[in-house]
Design a protein around this motif. Structure first.
Motif, PDB file in Angstrom:
ATOM      1  N   ASP A   1      86.548 -56.228 -77.292  1.00 31.12           N
ATOM      2  CA  ASP A   1      85.893 -55.706 -78.288  1.00 31.12           C
ATOM      3  C   ASP A   1      85.043 -56.536 -79.153  1.00 31.12           C
ATOM      4  OD1 ASP A   1      88.314 -56.567 -79.455  1.00 31.12           O
ATOM      5  OD2 ASP A   1      87.790 -55.021 -80.992  1.00 31.12           O
ATOM      6  N   GLU A   2      85.182 -58.068 -78.889  1.00 29.83           N
ATOM      7  CA  GLU A   2      84.430 -58.962 -79.741  1.00 29.83           C
ATOM      8  C   GLU A   2      83.138 -59.392 -78.895  1.00 29.83           C
ATOM      9  OE1 GLU A   2      84.650 -59.974 -82.885  1.00 29.83           O
ATOM     10  OE2 GLU A   2      86.450 -58.848 -83.343  1.00 29.83           O
ATOM     11  N   PRO A   3      82.116 -59.118 -79.519  1.00 29.65           N
ATOM     12  CA  PRO A   3      80.928 -59.343 -78.500  1.00 29.65           C
ATOM     13  C   PRO A   3      80.901 -60.873 -78.135  1.00 29.65           C
ATOM     14  CG  PRO A   3      80.404 -57.827 -79.934  1.00 29.65           C
ATOM     15  CD  PRO A   3      81.629 -58.051 -80.424  1.00 29.65           C
ATOM     16  N   SER A   4      81.153 -61.761 -79.388  1.00 25.67           N
ATOM     17  CA  SER A   4      81.246 -63.381 -79.127  1.00 25.67           C
ATOM     18  C   SER A   4      81.975 -63.755 -78.270  1.00 25.67           C
ATOM     19  CB  SER A   4      81.269 -63.760 -80.763  1.00 25.67           C
ATOM     20  OG  SER A   4      82.533 -63.429 -81.103  1.00 25.67           O
ATOM     21  N   THR A   5      83.145 -63.089 -78.046  1.00 26.60           N
ATOM     22  CA  THR A   5      84.159 -63.533 -77.153  1.00 26.60           C
ATOM     23  C   THR A   5      83.773 -63.159 -75.700  1.00 26.60           C
ATOM     24  OG1 THR A   5      86.015 -62.960 -78.886  1.00 26.60           O
ATOM     25  CG2 THR A   5      86.607 -63.342 -76.241  1.00 26.60           C
ATOM     26  N   CYS A   6      83.165 -62.270 -75.573  1.00 28.90           N
ATOM     27  CA  CYS A   6      82.500 -61.714 -74.237  1.00 28.90           C
ATOM     28  C   CYS A   6      81.456 -62.705 -73.925  1.00 28.90           C
ATOM     29  CB  CYS A   6      81.924 -60.391 -74.501  1.00 28.90           C
ATOM     30  SG  CYS A   6      83.076 -59.097 -74.485  1.00 28.90           S
ATOM     31  N   ARG A   7      80.691 -63.144 -74.689  1.00 29.56           N
ATOM     32  CA  ARG A   7      79.468 -63.895 -74.439  1.00 29.56           C
ATOM     33  C   ARG A   7      80.287 -65.256 -74.117  1.00 29.56           C
ATOM     34  NH1 ARG A   7      77.013 -61.608 -78.937  1.00 29.56           N
ATOM     35  NH2 ARG A   7      77.624 -62.992 -80.279  1.00 29.56           N
ATOM     36  N   ALA A   8      81.142 -66.024 -74.968  1.00 27.30           N
ATOM     37  CA  ALA A   8      81.664 -67.264 -74.456  1.00 27.30           C
ATOM     38  C   ALA A   8      82.571 -67.427 -73.325  1.00 27.30           C
ATOM     39  CB  ALA A   8      82.879 -67.575 -75.751  1.00 27.30           C
ATOM     40  N   LEU A   9      83.118 -66.063 -73.118  1.00 28.07           N
ATOM     41  CA  LEU A   9      83.869 -66.030 -71.626  1.00 28.07           C
ATOM     42  C   LEU A   9      83.053 -65.912 -70.420  1.00 28.07           C
ATOM     43  CD1 LEU A   9      86.985 -63.707 -72.597  1.00 28.07           C
ATOM     44  CD2 LEU A   9      86.994 -66.216 -71.989  1.00 28.07           C
ATOM     45  N   GLN A  10      81.947 -65.209 -70.761  1.00 28.67           N
ATOM     46  CA  GLN A  10      80.991 -65.044 -69.699  1.00 28.67           C
ATOM     47  C   GLN A  10      80.254 -66.397 -69.268  1.00 28.67           C
ATOM     48  OE1 GLN A  10      78.228 -61.579 -71.359  1.00 28.67           O
ATOM     49  NE2 GLN A  10      78.380 -61.150 -69.024  1.00 28.67           N
ATOM     50  N   ARG A  11      80.066 -67.254 -70.404  1.00 26.92           N
ATOM     51  CA  ARG A  11      79.044 -68.421 -70.170  1.00 26.92           C
ATOM     52  C   ARG A  11      80.128 -69.439 -69.434  1.00 26.92           C
ATOM     53  NH1 ARG A  11      77.324 -67.856 -75.481  1.00 26.92           N
ATOM     54  NH2 ARG A  11      79.011 -69.057 -76.366  1.00 26.92           N
ATOM     55  N   LEU A  12      81.537 -69.359 -69.859  1.00 21.19           N
ATOM     56  CA  LEU A  12      82.603 -70.230 -69.167  1.00 21.19           C
ATOM     57  C   LEU A  12      82.836 -69.761 -67.798  1.00 21.19           C
ATOM     58  CD1 LEU A  12      84.963 -72.120 -69.174  1.00 21.19           C
ATOM     59  CD2 LEU A  12      86.276 -70.417 -70.170  1.00 21.19           C
TER      60      LEU A  12
END
Length: 202
Positions: free
Chosen positions: A12-23
């Motif tokens: 539910d944290e958009p920033s976490t989603c973006r970081a994991l997607q990049r990784l």
């Protein structure tokens, strides 16, 4: 990695989603992210994802609730929990319910990739088991019930099925109820995995 793994992130944290997607994308994965369990369930990834990276603490449907819902469906992806607030009882609960791993944030990148790879490598065995269950359920249907199921999988309504099969609408409703019971389906979404059995339904 010879082929791109399809990994879904539910956090539910958009920033976490973006970081994991990049990784994950840098590591060679096809990564898709959802900020709620509802969004993930509404997608077509519940059976297409090869691994699900799942947070525990989310509003409405949390990670454990989503795991429980998916466990009632054949062909679900292996789950790797990744949460910022976890403890031993939570880890035990997740693993006993079939999770492939339970990791804490912040996670070491190598540890995360290794966990995903292990989960994916074990999923074919689980898939074969799920396919056997699906086939056994299909085999329990009568020829007429298979006819009705085939129409249901196209999205046809009861009246349309009745017209196509030249039977009464109440008969369709009767067959539909039996199909749902035999296939252990609570709703039409639960029938989606049976689209993978075209030969049986022809």
């Amino acid at each position: 990695m010879s082929t791109m793994r399809n990994v879904c992130i539910v956090d539910d944290e958009p920033s976490t989603c973006r970081a994991l997607q990049r990784l994950l994308r840098v590591a060679g994965y096809n990564a898709q992210a959802y900020t709620s369990a509802e969004d993930f369930l509404a997608s077509d990834q519940t059976t297409q994802a090869e691994c699900l990276l799942l947070d525990v603490h989310m509003p409405n449907i949390d990670g454990f609730a989503l795991q429980s819902m998916l466990n009632g469906r054949p062909g679900i992806p292996p789950i790797v929990f990744l949460t910022g607030a976890g403890d031993v009882p939570m880890s035990v609960r997740a693993m006993q319910a079939g999770a492939a791993n339970f990791l804490l944030k912040p996670v070491d990148e190598t540890e995360l990739i290794d966990a995903i790879e292990r989960a994916v490598s074990e999923s074919p065995k689980r898939f074969l088991s799920d396919v056997k269950v699906l086939q056994e359920r299909l085999d329990s249907l009568t020829a007429r019930e298979l006819d009705v199921l085939k129409e249901l999988l196209t999205g046809a309504l009861n009246k349309q099925i009745a017209d196509t099969l030249d039977i009464a609408e109440r008969t369709v409703k009767m067959h539909r109820a039996r199909i749902m019971r035999k296939l252990e389906a609570k709703n039409l979404l639960d029938l989606a995995p049976y689209k993978e059995f075209p030969d049986k339904l022809l």
